[in-house]
Design a protein around this motif. Structure first.
Motif, PDB file in Angstrom:
ATOM      1  N   ILE A  86       0.963  -1.271  -0.042  1.00  0.00           N
ATOM      2  CA  ILE A  86       0.110   0.075   0.149  1.00  0.00           C
ATOM      3  C   ILE A  86       0.957   1.180   0.196  1.00  0.00           C
ATOM      4  O   ILE A  86       0.801   2.179  -0.759  1.00  0.00           O
ATOM      5  CB  ILE A  86      -0.787  -0.045   1.218  1.00  0.00           C
ATOM      6  CG1 ILE A  86      -1.997  -1.077   0.999  1.00  0.00           C
ATOM      7  CG2 ILE A  86      -1.598   1.352   1.289  1.00  0.00           C
ATOM      8  CD1 ILE A  86      -2.730  -1.407   2.501  1.00  0.00           C
ATOM      9  N   GLN A 124       3.071   1.493  -3.215  1.00  0.00           N
ATOM     10  CA  GLN A 124       2.363   1.934  -4.321  1.00  0.00           C
ATOM     11  C   GLN A 124       1.960   3.547  -4.275  1.00  0.00           C
ATOM     12  O   GLN A 124       2.086   4.225  -5.279  1.00  0.00           O
ATOM     13  CB  GLN A 124       1.178   1.352  -4.537  1.00  0.00           C
ATOM     14  CG  GLN A 124       1.411  -0.152  -4.960  1.00  0.00           C
ATOM     15  CD  GLN A 124       1.555  -0.272  -6.441  1.00  0.00           C
ATOM     16  OE1 GLN A 124       0.992   0.424  -7.073  1.00  0.00           O
ATOM     17  NE2 GLN A 124       2.268  -1.362  -6.889  1.00  0.00           N
ATOM     18  N   GLY A 183     -13.820   2.826   7.746  1.00  0.00           N
ATOM     19  CA  GLY A 183     -13.593   2.074   6.447  1.00  0.00           C
ATOM     20  C   GLY A 183     -14.549   1.368   5.847  1.00  0.00           C
ATOM     21  O   GLY A 183     -14.592   0.560   4.643  1.00  0.00           O
ATOM     22  N   PRO A 213     -13.143   5.595   1.265  1.00  0.00           N
ATOM     23  CA  PRO A 213     -13.111   4.126   0.755  1.00  0.00           C
ATOM     24  C   PRO A 213     -13.770   4.226  -0.451  1.00  0.00           C
ATOM     25  O   PRO A 213     -13.268   3.504  -1.518  1.00  0.00           O
ATOM     26  CB  PRO A 213     -13.862   3.278   1.799  1.00  0.00           C
ATOM     27  CG  PRO A 213     -13.892   3.796   3.091  1.00  0.00           C
ATOM     28  CD  PRO A 213     -13.834   5.219   2.959  1.00  0.00           C
ATOM     29  N   VAL A 234     -11.314   5.709  -2.858  1.00  0.00           N
ATOM     30  CA  VAL A 234     -10.338   4.833  -3.323  1.00  0.00           C
ATOM     31  C   VAL A 234     -10.934   3.984  -4.576  1.00  0.00           C
ATOM     32  O   VAL A 234     -10.166   3.761  -5.593  1.00  0.00           O
ATOM     33  CB  VAL A 234      -9.994   3.857  -2.232  1.00  0.00           C
ATOM     34  CG1 VAL A 234      -8.962   2.806  -2.683  1.00  0.00           C
ATOM     35  CG2 VAL A 234      -9.179   4.680  -1.164  1.00  0.00           C
ATOM     36  N   GLU A 235     -12.074   3.401  -4.267  1.00  0.00           N
ATOM     37  CA  GLU A 235     -12.760   2.740  -5.310  1.00  0.00           C
ATOM     38  C   GLU A 235     -12.769   3.591  -6.647  1.00  0.00           C
ATOM     39  O   GLU A 235     -12.381   3.166  -7.896  1.00  0.00           O
ATOM     40  CB  GLU A 235     -14.106   2.048  -5.177  1.00  0.00           C
ATOM     41  CG  GLU A 235     -14.615   1.433  -6.248  1.00  0.00           C
ATOM     42  CD  GLU A 235     -16.040   1.063  -6.226  1.00  0.00           C
ATOM     43  OE1 GLU A 235     -16.730   2.010  -5.499  1.00  0.00           O
ATOM     44  OE2 GLU A 235     -16.665   0.367  -6.855  1.00  0.00           O
ATOM     45  N   ALA A 284      -5.390   6.135  -6.190  1.00  0.00           N
ATOM     46  CA  ALA A 284      -6.106   5.228  -5.207  1.00  0.00           C
ATOM     47  C   ALA A 284      -5.202   4.711  -3.984  1.00  0.00           C
ATOM     48  O   ALA A 284      -5.799   4.769  -2.783  1.00  0.00           O
ATOM     49  CB  ALA A 284      -6.481   3.907  -6.096  1.00  0.00           C
ATOM     50  N   PHE A 285      -4.037   4.587  -4.070  1.00  0.00           N
ATOM     51  CA  PHE A 285      -3.234   3.924  -3.050  1.00  0.00           C
ATOM     52  C   PHE A 285      -2.825   5.061  -2.137  1.00  0.00           C
ATOM     53  O   PHE A 285      -2.533   4.996  -0.928  1.00  0.00           O
ATOM     54  CB  PHE A 285      -1.906   3.325  -3.706  1.00  0.00           C
ATOM     55  CG  PHE A 285      -2.124   1.585  -3.831  1.00  0.00           C
ATOM     56  CD1 PHE A 285      -2.341   0.958  -2.843  1.00  0.00           C
ATOM     57  CD2 PHE A 285      -2.379   1.359  -5.069  1.00  0.00           C
ATOM     58  CE1 PHE A 285      -2.591  -0.404  -3.162  1.00  0.00           C
ATOM     59  CE2 PHE A 285      -2.797  -0.032  -5.316  1.00  0.00           C
ATOM     60  CZ  PHE A 285      -2.840  -0.911  -4.389  1.00  0.00           C
ATOM     61  N   ALA A 321      -5.953   5.133  -0.103  1.00  0.00           N
ATOM     62  CA  ALA A 321      -5.757   3.884   0.791  1.00  0.00           C
ATOM     63  C   ALA A 321      -4.688   3.953   1.666  1.00  0.00           C
ATOM     64  O   ALA A 321      -4.931   3.415   2.888  1.00  0.00           O
ATOM     65  CB  ALA A 321      -5.545   2.547  -0.257  1.00  0.00           C
ATOM     66  N   LEU A 376      -5.991   5.407   4.772  1.00  0.00           N
ATOM     67  CA  LEU A 376      -6.870   4.288   5.824  1.00  0.00           C
ATOM     68  C   LEU A 376      -6.038   3.355   6.441  1.00  0.00           C
ATOM     69  O   LEU A 376      -6.330   2.901   7.329  1.00  0.00           O
ATOM     70  CB  LEU A 376      -7.906   3.775   4.845  1.00  0.00           C
ATOM     71  CG  LEU A 376      -9.117   4.834   4.230  1.00  0.00           C
ATOM     72  CD1 LEU A 376      -9.661   4.175   3.004  1.00  0.00           C
ATOM     73  CD2 LEU A 376      -9.929   4.947   5.363  1.00  0.00           C
ATOM     74  N   PRO A 395      -9.696  -1.171   6.082  1.00  0.00           N
ATOM     75  CA  PRO A 395     -11.099  -1.156   5.188  1.00  0.00           C
ATOM     76  C   PRO A 395     -11.027  -1.997   4.090  1.00  0.00           C
ATOM     77  O   PRO A 395     -10.009  -2.366   3.518  1.00  0.00           O
ATOM     78  CB  PRO A 395     -10.909   0.141   4.842  1.00  0.00           C
ATOM     79  CG  PRO A 395     -10.210   1.084   5.737  1.00  0.00           C
ATOM     80  CD  PRO A 395      -9.261   0.077   5.943  1.00  0.00           C
ATOM     81  N   THR A 396     -12.023  -2.709   3.813  1.00  0.00           N
ATOM     82  CA  THR A 396     -12.137  -3.925   2.899  1.00  0.00           C
ATOM     83  C   THR A 396     -11.918  -3.513   1.459  1.00  0.00           C
ATOM     84  O   THR A 396     -11.013  -4.033   0.716  1.00  0.00           O
ATOM     85  CB  THR A 396     -13.503  -4.737   2.790  1.00  0.00           C
ATOM     86  OG1 THR A 396     -14.448  -3.531   2.633  1.00  0.00           O
ATOM     87  CG2 THR A 396     -13.867  -5.297   3.954  1.00  0.00           C
ATOM     88  N   ALA A 397     -12.162  -2.297   1.144  1.00  0.00           N
ATOM     89  CA  ALA A 397     -11.629  -1.689  -0.163  1.00  0.00           C
ATOM     90  C   ALA A 397     -10.275  -1.760  -0.425  1.00  0.00           C
ATOM     91  O   ALA A 397      -9.743  -2.070  -1.546  1.00  0.00           O
ATOM     92  CB  ALA A 397     -12.349  -0.349  -0.554  1.00  0.00           C
ATOM     93  N   VAL A 398      -9.499  -1.148   0.710  1.00  0.00           N
ATOM     94  CA  VAL A 398      -8.114  -1.321   0.394  1.00  0.00           C
ATOM     95  C   VAL A 398      -7.606  -2.502   0.457  1.00  0.00           C
ATOM     96  O   VAL A 398      -6.516  -2.662  -0.158  1.00  0.00           O
ATOM     97  CB  VAL A 398      -7.587  -0.407   2.000  1.00  0.00           C
ATOM     98  CG1 VAL A 398      -6.018  -0.490   1.866  1.00  0.00           C
ATOM     99  CG2 VAL A 398      -8.125   1.015   2.085  1.00  0.00           C
ATOM    100  N   ILE A 443      -8.039  -3.542  -3.147  1.00  0.00           N
ATOM    101  CA  ILE A 443      -7.025  -3.236  -4.327  1.00  0.00           C
ATOM    102  C   ILE A 443      -5.840  -3.524  -4.146  1.00  0.00           C
ATOM    103  O   ILE A 443      -4.979  -3.827  -5.079  1.00  0.00           O
ATOM    104  CB  ILE A 443      -7.047  -1.718  -4.557  1.00  0.00           C
ATOM    105  CG1 ILE A 443      -6.649  -0.853  -3.242  1.00  0.00           C
ATOM    106  CG2 ILE A 443      -8.529  -1.050  -4.817  1.00  0.00           C
ATOM    107  CD1 ILE A 443      -6.252   0.692  -3.402  1.00  0.00           C
ATOM    108  N   THR A 444      -5.542  -3.928  -2.730  1.00  0.00           N
ATOM    109  CA  THR A 444      -3.989  -4.312  -2.264  1.00  0.00           C
ATOM    110  C   THR A 444      -3.893  -5.783  -2.825  1.00  0.00           C
ATOM    111  O   THR A 444      -2.901  -6.078  -3.473  1.00  0.00           O
ATOM    112  CB  THR A 444      -3.761  -4.279  -1.060  1.00  0.00           C
ATOM    113  OG1 THR A 444      -3.931  -2.973  -0.556  1.00  0.00           O
ATOM    114  CG2 THR A 444      -2.286  -4.634  -0.738  1.00  0.00           C
ATOM    115  N   PHE A 472     -12.556  -6.245  -6.463  1.00  0.00           N
ATOM    116  CA  PHE A 472     -11.587  -5.698  -7.088  1.00  0.00           C
ATOM    117  C   PHE A 472     -10.782  -6.631  -7.491  1.00  0.00           C
ATOM    118  O   PHE A 472      -9.841  -6.361  -8.565  1.00  0.00           O
ATOM    119  CB  PHE A 472     -10.586  -4.741  -5.999  1.00  0.00           C
ATOM    120  CG  PHE A 472     -11.220  -3.731  -5.530  1.00  0.00           C
ATOM    121  CD1 PHE A 472     -11.350  -2.609  -6.326  1.00  0.00           C
ATOM    122  CD2 PHE A 472     -12.040  -3.597  -4.496  1.00  0.00           C
ATOM    123  CE1 PHE A 472     -11.893  -1.304  -6.051  1.00  0.00           C
ATOM    124  CE2 PHE A 472     -12.692  -2.297  -3.972  1.00  0.00           C
ATOM    125  CZ  PHE A 472     -12.547  -1.249  -4.891  1.00  0.00           C
TER     126      PHE A 472
END
Lengths: 285, 290
Positions: free
Chosen positions: A37, A40, A212, A232, A235-236, A247-248, A251, A254, B120-123, B126-127, B230
């Motif tokens: 994370i 990136q 989150g 969040p 990020v998407e 995005a990262f 992220a 977070l 967070p699940t979105a993070v 994407i990771t 993702f």
């Protein structure tokens, strides 16, 4: 260690193999993802990173996310404490059912949670129709985001408090009643010091999830950039726009909150263990 | 009048059970709790009931048995099963190592186990997608072995396993800690092999907790959304999970279909929740809530 010489898995080779395996898997599944994370986020340099964070929409998303957490945490703190007090200090019919009911948000898919709120308060919902004739819009606006976040995070405080308060029993508080202290005073002077760390623990977990939450929020938010986009969701959005570095960058904020959560959690656990050791000392009312 | 006073006293006694209600705040705390539970947890369920009751039975059945939806049930079920079984093994290993051994880095592992709950699940999504993509740190190695993870159902398993690792560790850990060493030491000193002692002495007191952890992990995996979308690639009939199907129907403004599928998902998760609670109160009474 040497106390349990004769237990299973004490031979050096078994020990080394199991520890090695556990460490390797932990690094692969839990540590490297965090490293990724941040690499990136920073792979285009610090100035790009700063630019991504200072972006107008990112700043708005950060603000909205903090705002949602700020409303959610106190609400669930009050609810969790009241619920724990009622189910651990009194016996009443339906008590067990109540304890099971508060676990619903843990079992329900976040998407289903969002849908439930959308169906009820959305424009076609039976409450939403009435609300929209009165010009109140809850869904696809910040109130909806707060509502689903409260739903998703409501078990955390109660779940931390219930086992602890059950185990501690109510003798100390009953003594307070006998001595003539008021209810509020009993809570502040006897209960609160006993449950302080569990309460903080619950708040930390509630906050982490509130910041989150993705699935439930994404159903009711409408994803309008600069309006109803939480971090969040932001990020998407950036990720789908192929702005991977951006995005990262979001992220990583977070992830930083998640790491802070783990550190705070470790600290609270350490304090809890310490206060359990010094538990027998008597406290004045 | 005295009769009615007596019955009300009796009913209070009955409600309060053995311990008399000495402490104040019963009305206030229960009032807040019931108000909150009704408003936040139960009232929203009525929306789902209203929406689905607007459909005819045939429509309902047609919606929930649509071939694409059926495929999504299958994908969700087997990936969640695979992920929770993986976590059963990995979680048991982590719990064992954390309880039984002292080694440098132990505290770090103990703290990092909870990362999937804090991140967070979105993070996470994407990771993992980046790591397992064909040019990612893991993806390029797996690619050489001919294994594709990103944009396949295996990616779903990875995302589900990641988000639910803490469940098994945190349910098994306290049971392992409280295991009395006496039987184990006796068996070892009588010359039984480690494997045998583990199977005959340790596992019998461990497995209820292990089952609980795996079941919690399975339940969470069934509902997971953020981390999965993702990495899954979301190909219809191949790598679409059921929570995504609900989301897709919503984006098509087909609220009825979304509700019908959601009611199935909700039913399964509620059954699992009640089953796990029942199971826990039978086998893990002493560890309630941990």
């Amino acid at each position: 260690m040497s106390l349990h010489k004769n237990r299973v898995g004490d031979q050096p080779w078994v020990r080394r193999t199991l520890i090695g395996l556990a460490m390797a898997l932990t690094v692969i599944f839990l540590v490297i993802p965090v490293v990724v994370i941040f690499t990136q986020a920073l792979c285009a340099g610090w100035s790009t990173f700063a630019g991504n964070i200072m972006d107008e929409y990112t700043l708005h998303a950060i603000g909205l996310t903090l705002f949602v957490a700020l409303l959610t945490v106190p609400l669930n703190l009050i609810f969790g404490t009241a619920l724990a007090w009622s189910v651990t200090r009194f016996k009443f019919p339906g008590r067990k059912l109540l304890i099971t009911l508060i676990d619903i948000p843990f079992a329900v898919s976040p998407v289903v949670a969002g849908l439930l709120y959308l169906l009820l308060y959305g424009r076609n919902g039976w409450l939403g129709g009435w609300l929209s004739t009165h010009d109140i819009q809850l869904m696809f606006a910040w109130p909806g985001i707060v509502m689903v976040t409260v739903f998703v995070t409501c078990p955390f405080v109660a779940r931390e408090l219930i086992p602890l308060m059950q185990q501690q029993g109510s003798e100390e508080e009953e003594a307070g009643v006998v001595l003539g202290a008021s209810g509020w005073r009993i809570f502040r002077k006897i209960t609160l010091p006993n449950i302080k760390w569990a309460l903080i623990y619950g708040v930390i977990l509630t906050n982490a999830r509130a910041v989150g939450e993705f699935g439930a929020v994404s159903v009711v938010s409408g994803n309008v950039r600069g309006q109803t986009n939480t971090l969040p969701l932001h990020v998407e959005l950036l990720y789908q726009d192929y702005n991977i570095v951006g995005a990262f960058a979001s992220a990583s904020l977070l992830a930083a909150i998640a790491i802070l959560t783990l550190v705070a959690k470790a600290f609270v656990e350490w304090r809890q263990a310490k206060s359990e050791l010094s538990a027998p000392e008597t406290r004045g009312v | 009048m005295s009769a009615s006073a007596q019955t009300s006293v009796a009913s209070v006694r009955r409600f309060s059970g053995r311990s008399k209600r000495v402490l104040p705040g019963f009305g206030l705390s229960l009032g807040i709790s019931l108000f909150f539970v009704s408003l936040v947890l139960l009232l929203p369920l009525t929306g789902l009931v209203v929406e689905t009751s607007g459909m005819t039975w045939d429509q309902f059945v047609f919606t929930i048995t649509d071939p694409r939806v059926i495929e999504s049930y299958k994908v969700t079920a087997w990936t969640a099963l695979a992920a929770s079984l993986f976590n059963g093994v990995f979680g048991l290993l982590l719990a064992w190592v954390l309880v039984r051994y002292e080694f440098p880095g132990k505290r770090l592992i103990d703290a990092v186990v909870d990362l999937p709950f804090a991140l967070p699940t979105a993070v996470a999504g994407i990771t993992l997608a980046t790591l397992f993509a064909q040019n990612g740190w893991y993806g390029q190695w797996l690619d050489k072995l001919g294994i594709e993870v990103a944009f396949t159902p295996i990616g779903i398993v990875v995302a589900m396993a990641f988000t639910s690792i803490p469940f098994v560790v945190r349910t098994v850990q306290p049971v392992l800690e409280e295991l009395s060493p006496a039987d184990e030491e006796a068996a070892v000193s009588m010359g039984a092999s480690d494997g045998r002692v583990f199977r005959k002495v340790i596992f019998p007191s461990l497995w209820p907790a292990l089952v609980t952890g795996v079941a919690l992990s399975f339940t969470r995996s069934l509902g997971e959304f953020g981390a999965i979308i993702f990495i899954a690639g979301n190909t219809p009939y191949v790598s679409e999970v059921t929570s995504l199907m609900i989301f897709i129907r919503l984006q098509e403004y087909d609220y009825a279909a979304a509700s019908a599928i959601a009611s199935m998902v909700l039913l399964v998760s509620l059954i699992l929740l009640f089953a796990i609670n029942l199971w826990q109160s039978r086998y893990l009474r002493r560890l309630e809530g941990r």
